[in-house]
Design a protein around this motif. Structure first.
Motif: not given
Length: 263
Positions: A75-77, A109-112, A117-120
């Motif tokens: 959903r985020a990507i 801190e995680v690449s990408g 994504v954080l919100q999801e």
């Protein structure tokens, strides 16, 4: 200029990366995405369709952590293969539950991994906690003990710092409030019996269940845990309030003070 020179220019790369201002993994661009509009390439769309179908047929139990995490990331990507990000998250945090409950600063801190994504991830974590909480709130706690333990594990088992919660019960042992009393460090949380009693009186609570987590994963109580519990029990007795139990939540199991003869 040579005639028809434009037809001899080097072709554009098929999957040229597009910039992403959000910080999430960049969606696929170039000829394939132009041809498909906003749709992902067919091999990604097919993979997503297969995962979703497996989930609907077999549920979460039919899927390993990395595939369940992919479903959340879809959903985020929406237009890129999310397997690499799912793998990076699991390599960093260990399992699906710890990914969801990781602090936002560490996730970032995680690449990408960007805001979408954080919100999801945090939406899914909040939904899981709310669902587990709904199974115990305003219900008799002592007859729904397993649901209470499930809720405590969902809310606290994977936290990276200690939290101390108080569950306030009425005369029929119905849970009327679940409140976080304090947060601390990886191995200590400050607890004030006077504040717990003040809040119990405000709620007209007749009994308490104390709950805190051990980020180390081992729920064995420390001497400080035992001493703090004894102080709360003494303060509650003065007010005529019962302390039914103190639960320490570890990563995969919990410890009950009452069951261990500590209360």
């Amino acid at each position: 200029m040579e005639p028809n020179r434009a037809f001899h220019e080097a072709p554009l790369p098929l999957f040229a990366p597009a910039p992403s201002s959000a910080g999430d993994e960049a969606p696929l661009a170039g000829a394939a995405s132009v041809a498909c509009g906003t749709r992902p390439p067919s091999y990604i769309a097919d993979h997503r369709a297969r995962l979703r179908e497996r989930f609907m047929q077999g549920g979460a139990a039919a899927m390993p952590d990395y595939e369940l995490l992919e479903l959340v990331l879809f959903r985020a990507i929406p237009r890129q293969d999310v397997k690499p990000l799912a793998r990076r998250l699991l390599d960093r945090f260990g399992d699906f539950n710890r990914v969801l409950s990781a602090p936002p600063a560490r996730l970032a801190e995680v690449s990408g991994l960007g805001p979408a994504v954080l919100q999801e991830l945090k939406i899914v974590e909040a939904a899981a906690q709310r669902l587990a909480r709904s199974r115990v709130m305003h219900r008799p706690v002592l007859t729904s003990w397993d649901a209470l333990l499930d809720y405590c594990h969902t809310a606290m088992a994977h936290g990276e710092i200690e939290q101390f919660r108080v569950l306030y019960l009425d005369r029929k042992n119905v849970l009327i409030a679940d409140e976080e009393q304090a947060r601390g460090t990886v191995d200590h949380v400050p607890v004030y019996p006077r504040e717990i009693m003040r809040r119990a009186l405000e709620l007209s609570a007749s009994a308490l269940i104390l709950v805190h987590n051990h980020p180390s994963g081992d729920p064995t109580p420390s001497q400080a845990d035992i001493g703090m519990t004894n102080r709360i029990v003494a303060a509650a007795e003065v007010m005529g309030i019962a302390v039914h139990d103190h639960l320490i939540i570890g990563r995969s199991r919990e410890l009950s003070f009452r069951s261990e003869g500590l209360l």
